[in-house]
Design an enzyme around this catalytic site. Structure first.
Site, PDB file in Angstrom:
ATOM      1  N   PHE A 116      31.268  16.284 -37.542  1.00 44.95           N
ATOM      2  CA  PHE A 116      31.797  17.128 -36.465  1.00 44.95           C
ATOM      3  C   PHE A 116      33.057  16.566 -35.828  1.00 44.95           C
ATOM      4  CE2 PHE A 116      28.126  15.411 -33.572  1.00 44.95           C
ATOM      5  CZ  PHE A 116      28.730  14.173 -33.474  1.00 44.95           C
ATOM      6  N   HIS A 119      26.251  13.362 -24.554  1.00 50.46           N
ATOM      7  CA  HIS A 119      25.943  12.130 -23.825  1.00 50.46           C
ATOM      8  C   HIS A 119      25.938  10.897 -24.731  1.00 50.46           C
ATOM      9  CE1 HIS A 119      21.239  11.978 -24.343  1.00 50.46           C
ATOM     10  NE2 HIS A 119      21.851  12.215 -25.483  1.00 50.46           N
TER      11      HIS A 119
END
Length: 337
Positions: free
Chosen positions: A228, A246
């Site tokens: 990604f 996170h």
């Protein structure tokens, strides 16, 4: 009890927290929990024979687990599992066994090197295990499976994501870094219309072969591997990022979000699931996980609402809505601008 004595007692409870982590881990790892579940109720002596442990040592552990409300009973009546203990069984749906295992085997030792993180701002996990978490998982398949199952075990709120966001009108849902597809499975089960893409690293997609997303939804869900940081599948009208941001610093998150933005049309939606600092007064889960991201990942962190709005804005998104979910998680809906 005086205020000073109460403060001292509280301090002892705080500093001995690792006792609980290791007691749960060993009771799970050595099969003690499963042995109690099989028997229904068993004495420490019988369990020691079953699990090949020292009878006196095991009785001490059972006393401690009873105090922690993991088991109930005593040596004369035998020990049985409480509702908390039931969550540690191997043979139940939504078991949290692997959650306890990864914390006991890998995360607890990493926290033991907290000084390294505080001195350097880097990952204590990397310092202890000689590799950053995600490359480590790729090189250790058994630990990777435990980790992915643990991430699912910590997500009983998945069933409520579909109540916070309406997926019924979606044509194509793209779950970016969706692991073994547990969240996508919940969404597709509740919404018969949309098709989907599960996108993750090659070894994770390979691991997802035997999971419900592949066995129940093979005709509706394409499983695609990739990176990604380079690109994400195009053509979705809903993109999911569940507990991914996170794990990374702001620059890495900006790259992930920008790649999502480039893959999305103007009417698509980005759905993010994360804990948000400052959203839940009176609890320390978000603040605790903020430290955990430092220890395990170095650059990872929990963020407050302003930080998420800024991060998303720099990647071409506007926050449209924020919905609370269980376990102090929140669903953030963002639109391209």
């Amino acid at each position: 009890m005086t205020m000073r004595h109460a403060a001292g007692r509280h301090l002892i409870e705080l500093m001995t927290g690792f006792w609980k982590t290791q007691a749960l881990y060993i009771a799970t790892e050595l099969g003690i929990i499963d042995a109690i579940a099989t028997a229904g109720r068993a004495t420490g002596g019988a369990l020691a024979l079953e699990t090949e442990t020292d009878p006196d040592a095991l009785r001490r552990l059972l006393l401690f687990l009873a105090r922690l409300d993991v088991v109930t009973g005593d040596e004369s009546t035998g020990y049985a599992l409480t509702p908390v203990g039931e969550l540690l069984r191997t043979d139940i749906r939504d078991s949290m066994r692997d959650h306890v295992r990864i914390y006991g085997s890998h995360f607890c030792p990493a926290w033991g090197a907290l000084t390294h993180s505080l001195r350097t701002g880097g990952s204590a996990f990397s310092h202890v295990f000689g590799s950053d978490l995600f490359p480590y998982l790729q090189e250790h398949p058994e630990t990777s499976l435990t980790y992915e199952r643990a991430m699912v075990a910590g997500t009983p709120f998945f069933a409520e994501v579909g109540q916070a966001f309406d997926f019924s009108g979606a044509r194509k849902i793209v779950d970016v870094a969706g692991g073994h597809g547990a969240l996508l499975h919940e969404i597709l089960t509740s919404n018969p219309g949309p098709r989907a893409v599960l996108f993750d690293a090659p070894h994770v997609i390979e691991e997802s072969e035997g999971h419900p997303i592949a066995t129940h939804h093979a005709d509706r869900c394409e499983r695609v591997s990739g990176n990604f940081f380079e690109a994400v599948p195009q053509g979705g009208d809903v993109y999911l990022l569940s507990r991914i941001l996170h794990c990374f610093d702001d620059e890495a998150c900006r790259q992930i979000l920008t790649n999502c933005r480039l893959a999305m049309g103007p009417d698509a939606r980005l759905v993010i699931v994360e804990r948000i600092l400052g959203k839940d007064a009176g609890s320390s889960l978000a603040e605790g996980y903020n430290m955990h991201m430092l220890v395990v990942l170095g650059g990872g962190r929990e963020r407050d609402e302003t930080q998420y709005r800024t991060l998303l804005g720099k990647a071409g998104f506007t926050v449209a809505d924020i919905h609370p979910l269980p376990l102090e998680t929140h669903l953030i809906v963002a639109t391209p601008h």
